[in-house]
Design a protein around this motif. Structure first.
Motif, PDB file in Angstrom:
ATOM      1  N   THR A  65     -34.802   2.356 -33.229  1.00  0.00           N
ATOM      2  CA  THR A  65     -34.933   3.676 -33.513  1.00  0.00           C
ATOM      3  C   THR A  65     -33.784   4.272 -34.276  1.00  0.00           C
ATOM      4  N   PRO A  66     -33.772   3.984 -35.544  1.00  0.00           N
ATOM      5  CA  PRO A  66     -32.645   4.304 -36.597  1.00  0.00           C
ATOM      6  C   PRO A  66     -32.369   6.032 -36.373  1.00  0.00           C
ATOM      7  N   GLY A  67     -31.066   6.064 -36.251  1.00  0.00           N
ATOM      8  CA  GLY A  67     -30.613   7.499 -36.178  1.00  0.00           C
ATOM      9  C   GLY A  67     -30.299   8.161 -34.903  1.00  0.00           C
ATOM     10  N   LEU A  68     -30.683   7.193 -33.653  1.00  0.00           N
ATOM     11  CA  LEU A  68     -30.457   7.546 -32.522  1.00  0.00           C
ATOM     12  C   LEU A  68     -29.503   6.793 -31.811  1.00  0.00           C
ATOM     13  N   ASN A  69     -28.578   7.487 -31.030  1.00  0.00           N
ATOM     14  CA  ASN A  69     -27.287   6.827 -30.513  1.00  0.00           C
ATOM     15  C   ASN A  69     -27.031   7.679 -29.222  1.00  0.00           C
ATOM     16  N   PHE A  70     -26.989   7.184 -27.935  1.00  0.00           N
ATOM     17  CA  PHE A  70     -26.633   7.782 -26.929  1.00  0.00           C
ATOM     18  C   PHE A  70     -26.324   6.885 -25.827  1.00  0.00           C
ATOM     19  N   TYR A  71     -25.246   7.206 -24.795  1.00  0.00           N
ATOM     20  CA  TYR A  71     -24.860   6.533 -24.013  1.00  0.00           C
ATOM     21  C   TYR A  71     -24.013   7.365 -23.038  1.00  0.00           C
ATOM     22  N   PHE A  72     -23.690   6.621 -21.713  1.00  0.00           N
ATOM     23  CA  PHE A  72     -22.936   7.400 -20.774  1.00  0.00           C
ATOM     24  C   PHE A  72     -21.992   6.464 -20.335  1.00  0.00           C
ATOM     25  N   GLN A  73     -20.960   6.929 -19.260  1.00  0.00           N
ATOM     26  CA  GLN A  73     -20.154   6.180 -18.578  1.00  0.00           C
ATOM     27  C   GLN A  73     -19.614   7.048 -17.441  1.00  0.00           C
ATOM     28  N   ASP A  74     -19.104   6.415 -16.456  1.00  0.00           N
ATOM     29  CA  ASP A  74     -18.477   6.969 -15.338  1.00  0.00           C
ATOM     30  C   ASP A  74     -17.604   6.262 -14.467  1.00  0.00           C
ATOM     31  N   LEU A  75     -16.657   7.002 -13.998  1.00  0.00           N
ATOM     32  CA  LEU A  75     -15.760   6.317 -13.104  1.00  0.00           C
ATOM     33  C   LEU A  75     -15.301   6.996 -11.697  1.00  0.00           C
ATOM     34  N   SER A  76     -15.220   6.321 -10.826  1.00  0.00           N
ATOM     35  CA  SER A  76     -14.872   7.207  -9.339  1.00  0.00           C
ATOM     36  C   SER A  76     -14.109   5.936  -8.821  1.00  0.00           C
ATOM     37  N   PHE A  77     -12.963   6.615  -8.058  1.00  0.00           N
ATOM     38  CA  PHE A  77     -11.997   6.045  -7.088  1.00  0.00           C
ATOM     39  C   PHE A  77     -11.603   6.849  -5.943  1.00  0.00           C
ATOM     40  N   LYS A  78     -11.157   6.093  -4.952  1.00  0.00           N
ATOM     41  CA  LYS A  78     -10.652   6.638  -3.598  1.00  0.00           C
ATOM     42  C   LYS A  78      -9.175   5.777  -3.261  1.00  0.00           C
ATOM     43  N   LEU A  79      -8.290   6.315  -2.887  1.00  0.00           N
ATOM     44  CA  LEU A  79      -7.296   5.985  -2.224  1.00  0.00           C
ATOM     45  C   LEU A  79      -7.179   6.508  -0.632  1.00  0.00           C
ATOM     46  N   ARG A  80      -6.723   5.726   0.259  1.00  0.00           N
ATOM     47  CA  ARG A  80      -6.410   6.230   1.504  1.00  0.00           C
ATOM     48  C   ARG A  80      -5.146   5.333   2.078  1.00  0.00           C
ATOM     49  N   HIS A  81      -4.609   6.098   2.808  1.00  0.00           N
ATOM     50  CA  HIS A  81      -3.300   5.473   3.337  1.00  0.00           C
ATOM     51  C   HIS A  81      -3.356   6.219   4.623  1.00  0.00           C
ATOM     52  N   ARG A  82      -2.984   5.396   5.812  1.00  0.00           N
ATOM     53  CA  ARG A  82      -3.031   5.457   7.313  1.00  0.00           C
ATOM     54  C   ARG A  82      -1.473   5.678   7.644  1.00  0.00           C
TER      55      ARG A  82
END
Length: 876
Positions: free
Chosen positions: A376-393
């Motif tokens: 599909t010439p002329g079409l460009n789309f993308y996504f990205q995501d990042l999640s993180f979690k830290l825990r200290h007891r």
């Protein structure tokens, strides 16, 4: 108005009659101890003979083997004998006795301490995942000997339960985990730590076979999901997606195919609150809604409330989506890598310091933009995501958490010059960029087994930018008209929130939860910049003066503050009540609004299989999302309530019946609701503009009024055996009444769908191969009403007549199929190959309906044809 109330009341009476008939039809279950069995017992230990009896009868037993191994049993044959007779023979002289409780045969010591009802004691503890150390929320904890003895763990895994002796037998059950029956000795200990195992398919639970999961304070209208329930569904782009599961639940529908705009009980997409580790996320989807914005591999669990909202939630009026991220394994490293036809994702978790500090991280990136441009010439789309979690007891009493999230979507479409009419050509470039960011810090402290607290500070931000550049060339004889346009929309909102909440569960008949909060909203300027030029050639060129229009929401900030309190009460062994209050105070410029929002949820337990719920909730929403189109596309922006646009308010009452039929084979749920909403906003399709100043004010672009929604939801679920799945059906109505629109007459809401049906099926042939199928149906919607002020209708009579004449909407239905091939390489390392076929028979469902701003033509555009997706996931 009288007619609407008559319909609602008639509907309520019919529903009550239906529920009454169902309740009368619930019969008492037969006694398990009267079951007839035939078996030949060989000589052996008592525990082995009991196991043989359990297999012969096919009934659930619960006992501890330790004290039974020392008792020998002689050989004996039984022919069509009652189970009670066989048990008396086996246990004679052992000091053990048997009894039937909650459809389970319990075997334990015959000598028990005499219970003194006036001498309550308190057991306190925390429940964790055995492998990862993750605290488990919502574990059902029951005293099988006393129906009124029960509780469940809070969000941090803590519980407290009273006892009237120094010994307490508990039954623990939790979604996707092995049921546990445990005996606790001694009371008032600092903390009891209990670990639960994940239930893997094919593993036998010999010692304990638990009965159905009965949650003491089971919320009405709640959906609870985990990753294990999502993994078997067909996958778009090879990714396990949260939306795939959620939109098959009764009462939740997708606005249009692939739009990702979820409609809950007649509400609008902006009325859904999405919380990620207790921080508000404004953008819920990727790729125009084809995928959820949060990777399911990062998610520990998700609770979705369609009604009966607990008092701790506020800010939206249709639903709450409470998503909890994984905290990380305390002792071991593990994760996953997945590669599909359109996207790849990964997840990793483990200890930084064993039993002290952990991390969890997950990310995704679509890469189809590298090859989609080839097709599909002329079409460009993308996504990205990042999640993180830290825990200290720091200890069992104190731990801290730090969570973060970021996502981006990029879309660009450039079309060559195409003919849109005879002698008329259009060349266009459309771009859209969205971004979400969030972070939250939380400190959790356990003062005692009964009192815990959480202090959190969070930040969230959302930005949207859309641009549209076009050249419209018209040629008539020897004259060429060239119209050039450049339109750009930018908008954004950010939140800063502080919250303190505490839970006090002394045991017995009350569990308290209360908290205070403060939130500040900041709005980035919403601007529309439009430049239009027109050339007349070849005779004489002429250029219109460029027009720049800007609309800025005051960025001084909006403040909200308030408190909440809730008490979960046990009024009797069968009757429980959760009652709460949410108070909110809203400030914007010189305007302020106060809201007192009562909530209650009452549950009556007829027996161990059947219960009924009645709930009421009042909610307020101070923010509004305005859409510049009559579709669900994200060309919209957030605005605050003001002196002209008041906060949205809803009142919802729900009535439901839950139970099991066919001897526990199927779970049945029937639920009804009625919801009225006030101060809902709709963006005007057309409006008269008398000056540039009136064009630039967002307050002049909306109409406000009331909404009404009611319906009945039905679900039937099979969760045991090789074949599993569920059926969900919703019959619903949704209307709007805007005094300044349509002569003040009530009209059907644009997302009104009378019938919604979903069928989810999975069949596991063996431990390697499973097949899945999902079918969805939505009835044909009524043509949407053009949102035009009544005073402006004479100026748009032609457009309204053209719209009515050209409206042609279609019913929605789609079938998705999936195949999963599972393989195990070694202990702890598995692989899953997934093949999914979406929209199997290539139904051209509308992606959105577009209303032309010039001639009111309504046309549907389809986005998802038949699609084949292949993905491989490695878990380690």
């Amino acid at each position: 108005m009288v007619c609407r109330w008559f319909v609602a009341n008639t509907y309520s009476r019919l529903l009550l009659s239906l529920l009454t008939v169902l309740l009368i039809g619930i019969s008492a279950h037969a006694q398990l101890l009267d079951t007839r069995v035939t078996l030949d017992l060989g000589p052996g230990s008592l525990d082995k003979c009991l196991l043989q009896l359990q297999q012969a009868s096919g009934l659930p037993f619960a006992y501890e083997t330790t004290g039974l191994r020392n008792f020998p049993v002689g050989a004996k044959s039984f022919q069509d004998e009652k189970l009670s007779v066989v048990l008396r023979y086996l246990l004679k002289g052992t000091g053990f006795h048997f009894e039937e409780k909650h459809k389970v045969i319990l075997i334990g010591p015959a000598e028990r301490e005499e219970r003194n009802p006036g001498a309550d004691r308190l057991f306190k503890g925390v429940i964790e995942d055995k492998e990862t150390g993750e605290r488990l929320q919502g574990v059902t904890i029951l005293d099988p000997e006393h129906q009124n003895g029960g509780t469940f763990t809070d969000k941090d895994g803590y519980f407290s339960i009273p006892a009237i002796s120094d010994t307490l037998k508990l039954r623990l059950s939790y979604m996707s985990y092995k049921p546990v029956e445990i005996v606790l000795h001694g009371v008032n200990a600092p903390m009891i730590k209990i670990k639960m195992d994940v239930a893997h398919e094919g593993l036998d639970s010999i010692l304990v076979v638990a009965s159905s999961d009965i949650t003491p304070f089971s919320p009405l209208s709640r959906i609870k999901l985990s990753f294990s329930e999502l993994s078997f569904l067909p996958r778009f782009a090879g990714d396990v997606d949260l939306l795939s599961m959620v939109k098959t639940a009764p009462g939740i529908q997708e606005a249009y195919d692939g739009s990702g705009s979820l409609i809950v009980r007649g509400g609008s997409p902006d009325q859904n609150l999405l919380l990620l580790d207790d921080v508000n996320i404004y953008g819920a989807t990727h790729l125009f809604g084809l995928l959820s914005s949060v990777s399911s591999r990062a998610v520990k669990d998700i609770n979705i409330y369609k009604g009966a909202f607990p008092a701790r939630y506020g800010g939206r009026i249709s639903s709450v989506w409470d998503i909890t991220l994984k905290s990380g394994d305390l002792e071991h490293y593990h994760g996953s890598v997945s590669v599909g036809t359109m996207a790849a994702d990964f997840s990793l978790e483990g200890p930084i310091v064993k039993n002290k500090t952990t991390f969890s991280i997950a990310g995704r990136r679509s890469y189809h933009d590298y090859y989609v441009r080839l097709f599909t010439p002329g079409l460009n789309f993308y996504f990205q995501d990042l999640s993180f979690k830290l825990r200290h007891r720091f200890s069992d009493k104190d731990q801290i958490f730090l969570s973060g999230y970021i996502s981006q979507d990029r879309f660009k479409l450039t079309s060559d010059s195409i003919q849109i009419a005879e002698g008329q050509y259009l060349k266009q470039t459309i771009q859209m960029n969205t971004e979400n960011r969030a972070a939250v810090f939380r400190w959790q402290h356990n003062y005692s087994g009964a009192l815990t607290s959480n202090l959190s500070i969070s930040y969230s931000a959302y930005k949207l930018a859309i641009s549209n550049q076009y050249n419209n060339v018209s040629q008539l004889v020897d004259t060429v008209y060239v119209r050039r346009g450049n339109e750009r929309i930018t908008t954004g909102v950010s939140d800063l929130t502080a919250k303190f909440q505490a839970r006090y569960a002394p045991g017995g008949k009350h569990e308290f939860e209360a908290g205070i909060f403060y939130m500040r909203h900041n709005f980035d300027p919403h601007s529309i910049r439009q430049i239009i030029t027109v050339d007349y050639t070849p005779q004489r060129p002429f250029i219109f003066v460029p027009t720049v229009l800007q609309d800025i929401v005051n960025d001084n900030g909006v403040n909200e503050a308030g408190f909440f309190a809730e008490d979960n009460m046990m009024l009797s062994p069968k009757l429980r009540l959760s009652a709460g209050l949410h108070f909110n105070r809203y400030f914007y410029e010189k305007v302020s609004y106060s809201s007192l929002q009562p909530r209650f949820n009452m549950r009556y337990q007829f027996n161990e299989k059947w219960s009924a719920n009645l709930a009421y909730a009042r909610m307020q929403q101070a923010l509004h999302r305005l859409s510049r189109s009559q579709t669900s596309l994200p060309a919209d922006f957030w605005i605050p309530s003001s002196d002209t646009i008041k906060p949205q308010i809803s009142n919802q009452v729900s009535l439901g019946l839950n139970g099991q039929i066919f001897n526990g084979l199927l779970d049945l749920c029937i639920e009804s609701y009625y919801k009225d909403s006030r101060n809902v906003t709709e963006y005007l399709t057309f409006r008269r503009v008398t000056s540039v100043s009136s064009y630039g004010s967002w307050a002049s672009r909306v109409a406000t009024g009331d909404g009404e929604a009611y319906g009945v939801e039905f679900s039937l679920r099979k969760s045991k055996g090789k074949y599993r799945g569920w059926l969900s059906y919703a019959l619903s109505w949704s209307t709007r009444t805007l005094p300044d629109v349509n002569y003040g007459q009530t009209f059907l809401y644009k997302y009104d769908r009378r019938h919604n049906l979903n069928l989810v099926n999975t069949y596991k042939f063996n431990k390697h191969l499973e097949l899945t199928a999902v079918f969805s149906f939505q009835s044909k919607p009524k043509p949407p009403t053009l949102i035009i002020r009544t005073a402006d209708l004479p100026w748009y009579d032609k457009e309204v007549r053209a719209f009515i004449a050209t409206t042609d909407l279609r019913a929605y239905h789609r079938l998705d199929l999936g195949v999963n091939w599972l393989s195990q390489f070694k202990e702890g390392v598995t692989g899953v190959l997934n093949l999914s076929v979406l929209n199997v028979y290539n139904r051209q469902n509308p992606f959105f309906y577009f209303v032309s701003n010039t001639d009111a033509q309504l046309s549907g555009t389809s986005l998802l044809p038949i699609a084949i997706s292949l993905a491989y996931t490695l878990n380690f």
